[in-house]
Design an enzyme around this catalytic site. Structure first.
Site, mmCIF file in Angstrom:
data_model
loop_
_atom_site.group_PDB
_atom_site.id
_atom_site.type_symbol
_atom_site.label_atom_id
_atom_site.label_comp_id
_atom_site.label_asym_id
_atom_site.label_seq_id
_atom_site.Cartn_x
_atom_site.Cartn_y
_atom_site.Cartn_z
ATOM 1 N N LYS A 267 0.779 -1.227 -0.007
ATOM 2 C CA LYS A 267 -0.044 -0.157 -0.064
ATOM 3 C C LYS A 267 0.847 1.387 -0.154
ATOM 4 O O LYS A 267 1.862 1.173 0.325
ATOM 5 C CB LYS A 267 -0.999 -0.031 1.080
ATOM 6 C CG LYS A 267 -2.114 -1.309 1.265
ATOM 7 C CD LYS A 267 -2.841 -1.013 2.231
ATOM 8 C CE LYS A 267 -3.953 -2.149 2.235
ATOM 9 N NZ LYS A 267 -5.044 -2.038 3.381
ATOM 10 N N TYR B 12 -12.488 -1.966 -3.513
ATOM 11 C CA TYR B 12 -12.927 -2.096 -2.232
ATOM 12 C C TYR B 12 -14.589 -1.966 -2.239
ATOM 13 O O TYR B 12 -15.134 -1.539 -1.049
ATOM 14 C CB TYR B 12 -12.258 -0.968 -1.070
ATOM 15 C CG TYR B 12 -10.955 -1.439 -1.022
ATOM 16 C CD1 TYR B 12 -10.716 -2.498 -0.108
ATOM 17 C CD2 TYR B 12 -9.827 -0.637 -1.400
ATOM 18 C CE1 TYR B 12 -9.284 -2.834 0.350
ATOM 19 C CE2 TYR B 12 -8.619 -1.081 -1.019
ATOM 20 C CZ TYR B 12 -8.182 -2.204 -0.067
ATOM 21 O OH TYR B 12 -6.951 -2.576 0.240
ATOM 22 N N ASN C 24 -2.169 0.151 6.408
ATOM 23 C CA ASN C 24 -1.619 -0.817 7.035
ATOM 24 C C ASN C 24 -0.490 -1.738 6.198
ATOM 25 O O ASN C 24 -0.539 -2.897 6.206
ATOM 26 C CB ASN C 24 -2.805 -1.568 7.964
ATOM 27 C CG ASN C 24 -3.727 -2.094 6.836
ATOM 28 O OD1 ASN C 24 -3.639 -1.787 5.549
ATOM 29 N ND2 ASN C 24 -4.588 -2.862 7.132
ATOM 30 N N HIS D 177 -1.942 -5.499 1.473
ATOM 31 C CA HIS D 177 -3.373 -6.092 1.192
ATOM 32 C C HIS D 177 -3.090 -7.747 1.209
ATOM 33 O O HIS D 177 -1.884 -7.852 0.322
ATOM 34 C CB HIS D 177 -4.050 -5.625 0.315
ATOM 35 C CG HIS D 177 -5.512 -6.359 -0.272
ATOM 36 N ND1 HIS D 177 -6.672 -6.280 0.382
ATOM 37 C CD2 HIS D 177 -5.451 -7.378 -1.225
ATOM 38 C CE1 HIS D 177 -7.315 -6.991 -0.050
ATOM 39 N NE2 HIS D 177 -6.725 -7.989 -1.219
ATOM 40 N N GLU E 60 -9.587 -10.400 -7.698
ATOM 41 C CA GLU E 60 -8.406 -9.252 -7.294
ATOM 42 C C GLU E 60 -7.448 -9.398 -8.218
ATOM 43 O O GLU E 60 -6.792 -8.172 -8.835
ATOM 44 C CB GLU E 60 -7.978 -9.225 -6.030
ATOM 45 C CG GLU E 60 -9.174 -8.865 -4.951
ATOM 46 C CD GLU E 60 -8.882 -9.105 -3.349
ATOM 47 O OE1 GLU E 60 -9.750 -8.703 -2.685
ATOM 48 O OE2 GLU E 60 -7.714 -9.245 -3.112
HETATM 49 O O1 CDP Z 1 -7.192 -5.759 4.852
HETATM 50 P P1 CDP Z 1 -7.937 -6.703 5.956
HETATM 51 O O2 CDP Z 1 -8.490 -7.896 4.934
HETATM 52 O O3 CDP Z 1 -7.164 -7.059 6.956
HETATM 53 O O4 CDP Z 1 -9.128 -5.707 6.606
HETATM 54 P P2 CDP Z 1 -10.439 -5.430 6.173
HETATM 55 O O5 CDP Z 1 -11.438 -5.556 7.225
HETATM 56 O O6 CDP Z 1 -10.967 -6.218 4.660
HETATM 57 O O7 CDP Z 1 -10.461 -3.730 5.508
HETATM 58 C C1 CDP Z 1 -9.830 -3.334 4.219
HETATM 59 C C2 CDP Z 1 -9.021 -2.343 4.664
HETATM 60 O O8 CDP Z 1 -9.914 -1.411 5.228
HETATM 61 C C3 CDP Z 1 -7.827 -2.599 5.772
HETATM 62 O O9 CDP Z 1 -6.896 -3.305 5.419
HETATM 63 C C4 CDP Z 1 -7.850 -1.166 6.297
HETATM 64 O O10 CDP Z 1 -6.755 -0.465 5.288
HETATM 65 C C5 CDP Z 1 -9.016 -0.542 5.994
HETATM 66 N N1 CDP Z 1 -9.567 -0.420 7.306
HETATM 67 C C6 CDP Z 1 -9.829 1.002 7.991
HETATM 68 O O11 CDP Z 1 -9.243 1.898 7.560
HETATM 69 N N2 CDP Z 1 -10.419 0.767 9.262
HETATM 70 C C7 CDP Z 1 -11.026 -0.137 9.711
HETATM 71 N N3 CDP Z 1 -11.628 -0.164 10.917
HETATM 72 C C8 CDP Z 1 -10.740 -1.378 9.107
HETATM 73 C C9 CDP Z 1 -10.336 -1.315 7.741
HETATM 74 MG MG MG Z 2 -10.199 -7.845 3.698
#
Ligand code: CDP
Ligand code: MG
Length: 140
Positions: free
Chosen positions: A11, A51, A114, A117, A128
């Site tokens: 990212k 997303y 973070n 991905h 994806e």
């Molecule tokens: O990436 P991951 O699958 O671990 O998490 P997700 O629940 O699918 O969320 C996608 C992305 O949204 C995360 O990797 C974060 O960059 C963002 N996110 C966020 O900004 N704030 C949150 N509370 C949860 C996710």
């Molecule tokens: Mg995810």
């Protein structure tokens, strides 16, 4: 094919903070084979499409603007049980909760920025990967 495939993006925060090389090294050290890789940038529209499953979430707008704020590295990776193995390598979404030694623990700036991905299922990995790469680019 040896193993299954997953899709990843390094990212914008990790690219900007100079962690791109170290993260690719961690990925290959963990035994993932790079099938396809692209240094590129998402428009806000494309980030929103990627997303789209999170459209109703409160963080969606910030996530879209963040993911289109700078360059990323998109890649298709192969290993046995790739999706699960890669989720283990990257660690929990919130870097503060991520296990020691994981990519997010080492390189992520915050829960939104973070570092990386990883696909959450084999089905989504295919979708994806297809978002960034043609069948020919993924043919190894
Ligand atoms: O990436 P991951 O699958 O671990 O998490 P997700 O629940 O699918 O969320 C996608 C992305 O949204 C995360 O990797 C974060 O960059 C963002 N996110 C966020 O900004 N704030 C949150 N509370 C949860 C996710
Ligand atoms: Mg995810």
């Amino acid at each position: 094919m040896s193993g299954s495939r997953t899709f990843t993006m390094i990212k914008p925060d990790a690219v900007l903070n100079g962690h791109m090389g170290a993260i690719i090294q961690d990925i290959t050290n963990a035994g993932f084979k790079i099938i396809a890789m692209k240094y590129t940038r998402l428009s806000a529209d494309r980030a929103g499409e990627f997303y789209a499953v999170h459209k109703e979430r409160p963080f969606y707008a910030d996530l879209v603007s963040y993911m289109s704020s700078g360059n990323i590295v998109a890649a298709v990776l192969e290993k046995e049980n790739a999706v699960l193995a890669f989720r283990e390598l990257i660690g929990a979404t919130d870097p503060q909760k991520a296990a020691e030694g994981t990519i997010r623990k080492k390189y992520a700036a915050s829960i939104s920025a973070n570092a990386i991905h990883g696909s959450d299922s084999d089905e989504n990995a295919v979708i994806e990967a297809g978002f960034f790469f043609s069948q020919l680019e993924m043919f190894v």
